[in-house]
Design an enzyme around this catalytic site. Structure first.
Site, PDB file in Angstrom:
ATOM      1  N   ASP A  52       0.868  -1.162   0.000  1.00 15.82           N
ATOM      2  CA  ASP A  52       0.000   0.000   0.000  1.00 15.82           C
ATOM      3  C   ASP A  52       0.915   1.225   0.000  1.00 15.82           C
ATOM      4  O   ASP A  52       1.593   1.490   0.993  1.00 15.82           O
ATOM      5  CB  ASP A  52      -0.880  -0.045   1.266  1.00 15.82           C
ATOM      6  CG  ASP A  52      -1.733   1.202   1.418  1.00 15.82           C
ATOM      7  OD1 ASP A  52      -1.561   2.153   0.622  1.00 15.82           O
ATOM      8  OD2 ASP A  52      -2.556   1.237   2.351  1.00 15.82           O
ATOM      9  N   TYR A 142      -8.097  14.349  -9.340  1.00 15.86           N
ATOM     10  CA  TYR A 142      -7.059  13.582 -10.035  1.00 15.86           C
ATOM     11  C   TYR A 142      -6.055  14.532 -10.698  1.00 15.86           C
ATOM     12  O   TYR A 142      -4.839  14.382 -10.548  1.00 15.86           O
ATOM     13  CB  TYR A 142      -7.737  12.699 -11.087  1.00 15.86           C
ATOM     14  CG  TYR A 142      -6.817  11.879 -11.951  1.00 15.86           C
ATOM     15  CD1 TYR A 142      -6.054  10.853 -11.425  1.00 15.86           C
ATOM     16  CD2 TYR A 142      -6.735  12.131 -13.320  1.00 15.86           C
ATOM     17  CE1 TYR A 142      -5.234  10.086 -12.247  1.00 15.86           C
ATOM     18  CE2 TYR A 142      -5.924  11.373 -14.146  1.00 15.86           C
ATOM     19  CZ  TYR A 142      -5.175  10.345 -13.598  1.00 15.86           C
ATOM     20  OH  TYR A 142      -4.373   9.595 -14.415  1.00 15.86           O
TER      21      TYR A 142
HETATM   22  N1  SER Z   1      -7.148   7.746 -18.574  1.00 15.01           N
HETATM   23  C1  SER Z   1      -7.019   8.633 -17.463  1.00 15.01           C
HETATM   24  C2  SER Z   1      -8.343   8.937 -16.847  1.00 15.01           C
HETATM   25  O1  SER Z   1      -9.292   8.937 -17.560  1.00 15.01           O
HETATM   26  C3  SER Z   1      -6.337   9.907 -17.903  1.00 15.01           C
HETATM   27  O2  SER Z   1      -5.181  10.072 -17.167  1.00 15.01           O
HETATM   28  O3  SER Z   1      -8.432   9.175 -15.685  1.00 15.01           O
END
Ligand code: SER
Length: 318
Positions: A52, A142
């Site tokens: 992890d 993200y």
């Molecule tokens: N394929 C990835 C996503 O859709 C892009 O970094 O999160």
């Protein structure tokens, strides 16, 4: 022999990259780690350790125990999953990378590969031919973790001389291990539906254009970058791309080869994420500095994906 650590070895890129690295460096020299066991063919031929990456002590232990010199740090939460659980995305992506960088600097790791993403860009970034140096103002957690990650990698290089290299990957299309929780997943899911003879409901609009790359090009890019002469690298993290297409263009390519294949479009929250990302990428710095050039255009990629998935279906895997 160089000892190599792969995190996220059960994931979309990790499961294929681990096999490539093991062929080149020997099974015993590539340590596969993930929170779940990898299932790629021959996975048990080399070392596997549950890891992890949010646990610094665990990361340090593996690096020390195996005398790791090179890390491919692929463990991550993708964009759509990250919006469902931003706290987890922050911990896995940001703290995970920080733990790897810290452990690497303390225990003599020489080189690190880390994937960034087109998700570092946002609505204020030019969306066509997005330049290497441009506005990084993402709207997803993200994307935020990837911008922080890029800055951390640059910091560890500048401050400690760590040889960290990375790529801003577009959507990766692959036939072996499906991606999990990304915004570009439709470009993989649609193939599974076509090969299974099922209709597909696409979660972005037909006119949605995003940059993509077929897995063999993704692996090629990683290997070219990691083999590049350090003196030629003007950046730590490079724009890189394979091809760009609208969701409906991909559907048409498939319908031409799979008669009767039906696609409908029902955009969900992932449409907003897709709309905040580039349509096409300028990867001229990668081409100039380390000779980047993709091999797959849309028809070639579609042919190769269909052939690979049909073979898996014939083996009873799909
Ligand atoms: N394929 C990835 C996503 O859709 C892009 O970094 O999160």
């Amino acid at each position: 022999m160089t000892k190599i650590l792969v995190t996220g070895a059960a994931g979309q890129i990790g499961s294929e990259l681990t096999q490539v690295l093991r062929r080149e460096h020997g099974d015993e020299n590539v340590v596969a780690t993930d929170i779940k066991p990898p299932r790629f063919p021959g996975a048990e031929a080399g070392p596997w350790v549950p890891l992890d990456v949010t646990d610094r002590a665990q990361v340090e232990r593996v690096i020390q125990e195996f005398g790791i010199a090179e890390v491919y740090h692929l463990a991550a939460v993708l964009s759509a999953s990250g919006e469902r659980d931003p706290d987890r995305a922050w911990r896995v992506n940001t703290e995970g990378l920080y733990n790897v960088l810290e452990a690497a600097r303390r225990h003599g790791v020489r080189r690190i590969f880390w994937p960034s993403s087109i998700a570092v860009f946002g609505p204020k970034t030019p969306r066509v031919n997005t330049p290497q140096d441009t506005i990084l103002a993402p709207t997803t957690m993200y994307g935020i973790t990837k911008v922080v990650g890029e800055l951390l990698c640059e910091y560890y290089h500048r401050r400690y001389g760590l040889d960290v290299r990375g790529l801003r990957f577009p959507g990766i299309i692959s036939s072996a291990t499906p991606p999990g929780g990304g915004t570009t997943d439709y470009a993989v899911e649609i193939f599974y539906a076509a090969v299974r003879g099922e209709p597909y409901t696409c979660f972005v609009r037909p006119d949605t254009v995003l940059p993509m790359m077929y897995m063999p090009d993704c692996l090629k890019a990683i290997r070219l970058l990691m083999a590049a002469d350090p003196a030629r690298l003007r950046y730590r993290i490079y724009n890189v791309t394979g091809l760009s297409f609208a969701a409906e263009e991909l559907a048409r390519e498939l319908q031409r080869r799979v008669p009767g294949f039906r696609v409908e479009y029902r955009p969900d929250f992932r449409q907003d994420i897709a709309d905040s990302w580039p349509r096409t990428i300028d990867d001229s710095a990668a081409r100039e500095d380390w000779g980047w050039k993709p091999d797959y255009d849309l028809p070639r990629m579609v042919e190769a994906m269909l052939a690979a998935l049909r073979e898996r279906r014939a083996r009873g895997e799909l």
